[in-house]
Enzyme design. Structure first.
Site, PDB file in Angstrom:
ATOM      1  N   GLY A 199     -23.231   5.429 -25.468  1.00  0.00           N
ATOM      2  CA  GLY A 199     -22.888   3.273 -26.148  1.00  0.00           C
ATOM      3  C   GLY A 199     -22.797   2.808 -24.990  1.00  0.00           C
ATOM      4  O   GLY A 199     -23.629   2.799 -23.910  1.00  0.00           O
ATOM      5  N   SER A 200     -22.175   1.830 -25.268  1.00  0.00           N
ATOM      6  CA  SER A 200     -22.291   0.498 -24.684  1.00  0.00           C
ATOM      7  C   SER A 200     -21.772   0.810 -23.294  1.00  0.00           C
ATOM      8  O   SER A 200     -21.641  -0.520 -22.246  1.00  0.00           O
ATOM      9  CB  SER A 200     -21.158  -0.670 -25.770  1.00  0.00           C
ATOM     10  OG  SER A 200     -21.917  -1.142 -26.373  1.00  0.00           O
ATOM     11  N   VAL A 201     -21.115   1.615 -22.347  1.00  0.00           N
ATOM     12  CA  VAL A 201     -21.068   1.808 -21.252  1.00  0.00           C
ATOM     13  C   VAL A 201     -21.557   1.364 -20.710  1.00  0.00           C
ATOM     14  O   VAL A 201     -21.704   1.224 -19.569  1.00  0.00           O
ATOM     15  CB  VAL A 201     -20.268   3.406 -21.210  1.00  0.00           C
ATOM     16  CG1 VAL A 201     -19.627   3.993 -20.067  1.00  0.00           C
ATOM     17  CG2 VAL A 201     -18.798   3.497 -22.148  1.00  0.00           C
ATOM     18  N   PHE A 202     -23.164   2.144 -20.743  1.00  0.00           N
ATOM     19  CA  PHE A 202     -24.490   2.038 -20.890  1.00  0.00           C
ATOM     20  C   PHE A 202     -24.368   0.723 -20.556  1.00  0.00           C
ATOM     21  O   PHE A 202     -25.373  -0.387 -19.046  1.00  0.00           O
ATOM     22  CB  PHE A 202     -25.631   2.236 -21.103  1.00  0.00           C
ATOM     23  CG  PHE A 202     -26.634   2.854 -20.374  1.00  0.00           C
ATOM     24  CD1 PHE A 202     -26.658   3.759 -19.605  1.00  0.00           C
ATOM     25  CD2 PHE A 202     -27.796   2.006 -20.423  1.00  0.00           C
ATOM     26  CE1 PHE A 202     -28.218   4.185 -18.636  1.00  0.00           C
ATOM     27  CE2 PHE A 202     -29.433   2.158 -20.139  1.00  0.00           C
ATOM     28  CZ  PHE A 202     -29.152   3.159 -18.937  1.00  0.00           C
ATOM     29  N   LYS A 203     -24.309  -0.706 -21.067  1.00  0.00           N
ATOM     30  CA  LYS A 203     -24.715  -2.088 -20.304  1.00  0.00           C
ATOM     31  C   LYS A 203     -24.020  -2.244 -18.735  1.00  0.00           C
ATOM     32  O   LYS A 203     -24.613  -3.027 -18.743  1.00  0.00           O
ATOM     33  CB  LYS A 203     -23.751  -2.448 -21.866  1.00  0.00           C
ATOM     34  CG  LYS A 203     -24.460  -2.893 -23.277  1.00  0.00           C
ATOM     35  CD  LYS A 203     -23.470  -3.408 -23.667  1.00  0.00           C
ATOM     36  CE  LYS A 203     -23.704  -3.115 -25.603  1.00  0.00           C
ATOM     37  NZ  LYS A 203     -22.733  -3.567 -26.255  1.00  0.00           N
TER      38      LYS A 203
END
Length: 586
Positions: free
Chosen positions: A304-308
């Site tokens: 999820g958004s950790v990859f941002k």
């Protein structure tokens, strides 16, 4: 006619007598140490029939924490009693007086015993040093106070340490040139498997006495102590785990009833694992029935958004992070109106702090137009694609891997997805085919905290001989490949801190902690449904203290409903625990 029959019978008798003679030679002379397809050692088995023994130490090497404490086993001073005591008069009164055990209990235990045993049920009674000396001073045959090695009922970091078992087929395939007893324990998972060849026993330490068919002593009542007597073996594997921190981490994970997930805690200075917790637990009775044996911190997960964080790093280097530019966060990634997370217009930093999907979907597409492989390049620079565990040459083994079960991460599975704008935008928010292990995510945070220096993660610092001298060192090693620049790392540090200090940031819950935290949250859709509701992976990854980074921590709860299972409180409790631990240590 009768002569022909007699010759026939004589031939048959000679044949069977020859066969029996050959079989007897095979058993007595030829195949004494490897009989039949099961490779039975007849010499050992014959000795077992006329001896009884108590194993004090199975001879396999141990795992130690970074301070030298045993992890999987413990040594306790215990009272050992032999069954032949029932056939003699022994000073049970003095033994009772020293140990505090009632005479009746001692006598009953001996009367019902069929083999030597350590007194106590279910846990052996632990003796003091004074009691050990006084009992042994009695010099009663069949009564001993000794230090015995026991497997812990609960092993810290059980999936990381791994399991052992007896498996003759696997043992012979793994070590075809070694002459090992058939009951030798071998590593079947975790570090036990990775370091198995180093940990193999030279032999068992045990107390032995010979018996007749009724269990009575054959050669008097003398008990022999058998030991390999090698000052160097077995070796001990010194891990980087801190046993105290590990136990507290497990308590915190269980406090929040994490059924599937766990945490990874790294020491940023030496890039080593301080604690690793994986749930569910290992089923001790049937380890491979269920998923408890799998270390989920080494398995790829939807992040999820950790990859941002990766998208942000690429955007910074491509000058797409203009603070004056505003993104429409009232729209979803596909352009439809955003009802649940309607944030209005946000700039780059605010978008990261509040985790606006629209912003990072657009940035991912812009990066793809510059170079379709940019997202993968930066995922590699930040160690997300992995593996990140320590790898190197050890003696005759090339590319020895400490974490042999660690999986790789990925961004795309196909070139078509890499070039498809819709797939790219979904990948930009950590969905579609983006995967990484919690360990790699923790290493990404450590890399950013160190200013972009990307290093291998160690679970083991050294292998020690039995006498404490070093056999093998596992030094700090940099991961191969490109890294982000110190400037990019500095910009990412500010973004990760903004997640916490921004009043609307997804990490605002950590503002009042004694250690200043920088990090990134993530909630990933898994595409799996239960009772008609989609399951999610909940993450928080970060490092602290912000000004002088010491710890990198990832907490993750897998396959939970959208409205439950958050890990913020778990993460906060870990930070509080570590602050208190450091204050106590100082």
């Amino acid at each position: 006619m009768w002569r022909r029959r007699a010759k026939g019978w004589l031939f048959i008798c000679i044949f069977f007598l020859t066969f029996l003679l050959f079989r007897l030679m095979q058993i007595q002379l030829m195949d004494t140490e490897s009989f039949s397809k099961h490779h039975i050692n007849l010499l050992e088995e014959s000795v077992k029939q006329r001896t009884q023994e108590l194993v004090i130490d199975n001879g396999r090497g141990d795992f130690l924490d970074r301070n030298g404490n045993m992890l999987a086993y413990k040594k306790e001073s215990v009272l050992v009693l032999f069954p032949f005591l029932k056939k003699m008069n022994w000073d049970v009164e003095k033994v009772s007086s020293i140990t505090g055990i009632p005479q009746e209990s001692l006598q009953h235990a001996v009367e019902t015993a069929k083999k030597p045993f350590a007194y106590g049920n279910p846990e052996p009674l632990e003796l003091t040093h004074s009691q050990v000396e006084r009992i042994n001073a009695l010099e009663i045959p069949g009564v001993f106070a000794i230090d015995k090695k026991f497997e812990r009922a609960t092993v810290p970091a059980e999936q990381l340490i791994g399991l052992t078992g007896e498996n003759l087929k696997v043992m012979m395939e793994r070590y075809p040139k070694k002459d090992l007893p058939r009951e030798t324990l071998i590593g079947v998972s975790g570090l036990e498997k990775s370091f198995d060849e180093f940990l193999l026993p030279e032999g068992k330490s045990k107390l032995v006495y010979h018996v007749d068919g009724d269990g009575a002593p054959l050669f008097g009542i003398n008990v022999k102590y058998v030991d390999p007597a090698n000052p160097f073996y077995p070796v001990n594997v010194k891990t980087t785990i801190d046993k105290k921190i590990q136990k507290k981490a497990e308590e915190i994970v269980d406090k929040y009833k994490i059924k599937k997930g766990g945490l990874v805690l790294l020491d940023i200075k030496d890039n080593s694992i301080l604690a690793m917790v994986s749930r569910p637990h290992v089923n001790k009775q049937d380890p491979y029935n269920g998923s408890g044996v799998a270390n989920r911190m080494l398995k790829q997960q939807i992040m999820g958004s950790v990859f941002k964080t990766v998208v942000a790093a690429a955007a910074i280097d491509q000058n797409l992070d203009n603070p004056a530019r505003l993104f429409n966060c009232s729209k979803k990634i596909n352009g439809e109106p955003e009802v649940k997370y309607d944030y209005g217009e946000l700039n780059f930093s605010e978008s990261f702090a509040r985790s606006c999907n629209r912003t990072f979907g657009e940035l991912a597409k812009e990066l793809q137009k510059i170079d379709p492989s940019l997202l993968e390049q930066y995922a590699a620079k930040l160690s997300l694609i992995g593996p990140v565990g320590w790898t190197g040459d050890v003696y005759h083994t090339n590319d020895f891997k400490q974490l042999g079960e660690e999986e790789k991460g990925r961004v795309f599975l196909s070139d078509a997805a890499r070039k498809d704008p819709n797939y790219v935008s979904m990948s930009g928010i950590g969905q579609h085919e983006v995967r990484s292990t919690p360990l790699a995510v923790a290493n990404m945070m450590a890399t950013i905290a160190r200013g972009g220096k990307n290093e291998m993660v160690r679970a083991v610092s050294k292998i020690q001989y039995k006498n404490g001298t070093t056999m093998v060192n596992f030094p700090l090693q940099e991961l191969p490949g490109d890294t982000i620049s110190p400037y990019t790392a500095m910009k990412l540090q500010k973004l990760l801190r903004e997640v916490v200090i921004n009043p609307n940031g997804t990490g605002k819950w950590f503002q009042d902690l004694r250690y200043e935290v920088a990090g990134k949250s993530g909630t990933a859709e898994t595409g799996k449904f239960q009772d008609g509701k989609q399951l999610h992976n909940k993450w928080f990854a970060g490092y602290f203290p912000y000004e002088s980074p010491k710890y990198a921590l990832v907490a993750v709860n897998l396959d939970v409903y959208d409205n439950e299972g958050g890990v913020n409180l778990l993460f906060a409790d870990m930070v509080k625990m570590l602050y208190a631990y450091d204050q106590e240590s100082e």
